[in-house]
Design an enzyme around this catalytic site. Structure first.
Site, mmCIF file in Angstrom:
data_model
loop_
_atom_site.group_PDB
_atom_site.id
_atom_site.type_symbol
_atom_site.label_atom_id
_atom_site.label_comp_id
_atom_site.label_asym_id
_atom_site.label_seq_id
_atom_site.Cartn_x
_atom_site.Cartn_y
_atom_site.Cartn_z
ATOM 1 N N SER A 162 56.107 39.114 12.907
ATOM 2 C CA SER A 162 57.288 39.894 13.257
ATOM 3 C C SER A 162 57.101 40.564 14.626
ATOM 4 O O SER A 162 56.882 39.870 15.615
ATOM 5 C CB SER A 162 57.585 40.911 12.151
ATOM 6 N N ASP A 186 57.063 34.143 12.372
ATOM 7 C CA ASP A 186 58.451 34.605 12.424
ATOM 8 C C ASP A 186 58.601 35.807 13.352
ATOM 9 O O ASP A 186 58.916 36.920 12.908
ATOM 10 C CB ASP A 186 58.980 34.942 11.031
ATOM 11 N N ALA A 197 60.390 36.482 29.371
ATOM 12 C CA ALA A 197 59.098 36.042 28.829
ATOM 13 C C ALA A 197 58.001 37.112 28.860
ATOM 14 O O ALA A 197 57.237 37.227 27.896
ATOM 15 C CB ALA A 197 58.638 34.781 29.554
ATOM 16 N N ARG A 200 57.947 39.389 25.639
ATOM 17 C CA ARG A 200 57.934 38.785 24.303
ATOM 18 C C ARG A 200 56.900 37.670 24.276
ATOM 19 O O ARG A 200 56.246 37.383 25.285
ATOM 20 C CB ARG A 200 59.315 38.223 23.957
ATOM 21 N N ASP A 205 51.363 32.569 27.199
ATOM 22 C CA ASP A 205 50.496 33.666 26.773
ATOM 23 C C ASP A 205 49.142 33.219 26.236
ATOM 24 O O ASP A 205 48.275 34.056 25.999
ATOM 25 C CB ASP A 205 51.214 34.510 25.710
ATOM 26 N N HIS A 271 61.329 36.251 5.645
ATOM 27 C CA HIS A 271 60.608 36.677 6.849
ATOM 28 C C HIS A 271 59.102 36.530 6.643
ATOM 29 O O HIS A 271 58.400 35.935 7.472
ATOM 30 C CB HIS A 271 60.983 38.126 7.146
#
Length: 478
Positions: A162, A186, A197, A200, A205, A271
């Site tokens: 999350s 998720d 980018a 998040r 990355d 989730h």
């Protein structure tokens, strides 16, 4: 002279009170090599296989002896688990389960759990904003491990759930060298669907970024899980919108049986399924679930994407093949409602023939598959349209491995409502062959009617088709 001594004593006590940090550690000890780690609020607990549920030993950036005290294994890989938003301010039940599964799969590894609970317990927009600071904390910690102990970041695998997925991405973008892998479980949607980018999770990355999307129901930006692809490989189990076993009917049943205590679990069921799918991949090493690259979930539902040529299929979870395409690869698969989640996918193609031109909409069928190992009977499916002299392709899946296909039965289900026309005569089609492709084995099988043609009639007995020989079976699979 006495007053001077008292003044020095007071200054000493004052300085001591200013330098003592949480847990009784002297904050000055967290300044090493000219680097100040006192602004790091996140905690890094190295959990053990014997106690996967408790943070019994912390690795403290800037305090070198903490690494030895926690028995960090410098020659093994390291997993860093980052939790998401929390209502209770406590770890969710999946955390020790994931830790235990990681240790079962990689017994000599280090499994670190990042504690940012105090920041994660705020109103969602506030906690979402804190992911940047959490990512910075994790990056500083990893850079310190690399600089102080020469620990290779190529041995690091970040797993974020999350909001934690975005914190992992931000951390990966800030480390001096790239970490080996980030798995986004998720990743959160609100505040991140349209974010750039650097704010998040993104493919830049880590050396490899894989993502599971399990709760993307709703409009973009409002769905709990992010909808757009944010990794090298983005997998959407069951279309990514909702997961089997997490429906409203199930919620009402559980409430009736257990009361309201488990409502929060049902709300986040889809989730959190991302975490359990990854745990499943750790525990069921011999039978990984396979996902298939596809342009859309609609095309996948038609069975048009069960190809493994040119990296078009991949394992979901820990054993994923690290394919770094120029653009993100969206992949799909079906799963069971509980562990083990693996199913077996089939594309079925049927040509409906007849002398009269007829079209029927939303027609229900059942198919039964019989193989060398087992059978799966009365699998329901619906075709939005069935017309004379047209071929239709659709996706089926079984929860058991039936082995090599030998025979199938096809039945056209009658309407639930009464119709005088159906009473006197029911519609039907001639079917000569049915083509089936197994996704997991990539084998194609053609089934023939025992006669030249079989007449499939609505509401009547099923028609049997047996494996037959066809030259087209030898053509190169697509």
């Amino acid at each position: 002279m006495e007053s001077k001594a008292l003044l020095l004593l007071a200054l000493s006590v004052c300085l001591q009170s200013l330098t003592v940090s949480r847990g009784g550690l002297v904050a000055a000890d967290r300044i090493t090599g000219g680097k100040d780690f006192r602004d790091i609020e996140s905690k890094f607990a190295l959990r053990t296989p014997e106690d996967t549920a408790e943070d019994t030993c912390h690795l403290i950036p800037g305090v070198t002896e903490s690494v030895a005290n926690c028995h960090f294994n410098h020659s093994s890989k390291t997993f860093v688990v980052i939790h998401g938003w929390t209502v209770t301010g406590m770890y969710e039940s999946w955390v020790p389960k994931l830790v235990a599964a990681l240790y079962k799969r990689e017994p000599d590894s280090n499994v670190i759990v990042v504690d940012w609970l105090s920041r994660a317990q705020q109103h969602y927009p506030v906690s979402a904003g804190y992911t940047k600071l959490v990512g910075q904390d994790v990056a500083k910690f990893m850079n310190w491990m690399a600089d102080e102990f020469n620990y290779p970041l190529g041995n690091v695998h970040l797993l974020g759930y999350s909001l934690g997925a975005h914190a992992a991405g931000i951390a990966g973008s800030l480390t001096n060298k790239k970490v080996n892998r980030i798995t986004g479980l998720d990743p959160a949607g609100p505040n991140f669907e349209y974010a750039e980018a650097p704010s998040r999770l993104s493919p830049d990355d880590a050396d490899f970024v894989d993502v599971l999307h399990t709760f993307t129901r709703g409009s973009p930006g409002r769905s709990i899980g992010i909808q757009k692809p944010v990794g090298h490989v983005d997998i959407y189990p069951n279309g990514g919108t909702f997961q089997p076993g997490c429906n409203i009917g199930e919620a009402l049943r559980v409430i009736a049986e257990r009361g309201l205590g488990d409502v929060d679990q049902l709300v986040k069921c889809s989730h959190e399924r991302s975490v359990h799918l990854f745990i499943d991949s750790l525990l069921n090493e011999e039978n990984p679930s396979k996902a298939y690259r596809c342009n859309s979930k609609e095309a996948f539902e038609k069975g048009l994407c069960l190809s493994c040529r040119k990296n078009r299929c991949n394992n979901m979870g820990y054993e994923i093949n690290k394919v770094r395409a120029k653009r993100s690869s969206k992949m799909y698969l079906k799963t069971r409602s509980q562990m083990p989640y693996k199913v077996f996918h089939y594309q079925v193609k049927i040509h409906f023939s007849g002398t009269e031109s007829n079209t029927y909409t939303n027609q229900a069928f059942e198919i039964s598959l019989y193989g060398t190992v087992a059978e799966s009977e009365n699998i329901p499916f619906t075709l939005p349209e069935v017309s004379t002299n047209k071929t239709y392709s659709f996706l089926l899946y079984t929860e058991v491995d039936i082995g090599e296909l030998l025979m199938l039965k096809l039945k056209w289900i009658s309407d639930s409502y009464f119709s005088w026309s159906n009473w006197w005569s029911s519609p039907g089609f001639d079917i000569g062959k049915i083509r089936v492709k197994a996704g997991e084995t990539q084998k194609k099988v053609i089934f023939c009617s025992r006669e030249k043609m079989s007449y499939l009639q609505k509401g009547k007995s099923p028609v049997i088709f047996v494996k037959c020989h066809d030259k087209s079976l030898n053509r190169k699979s697509g």
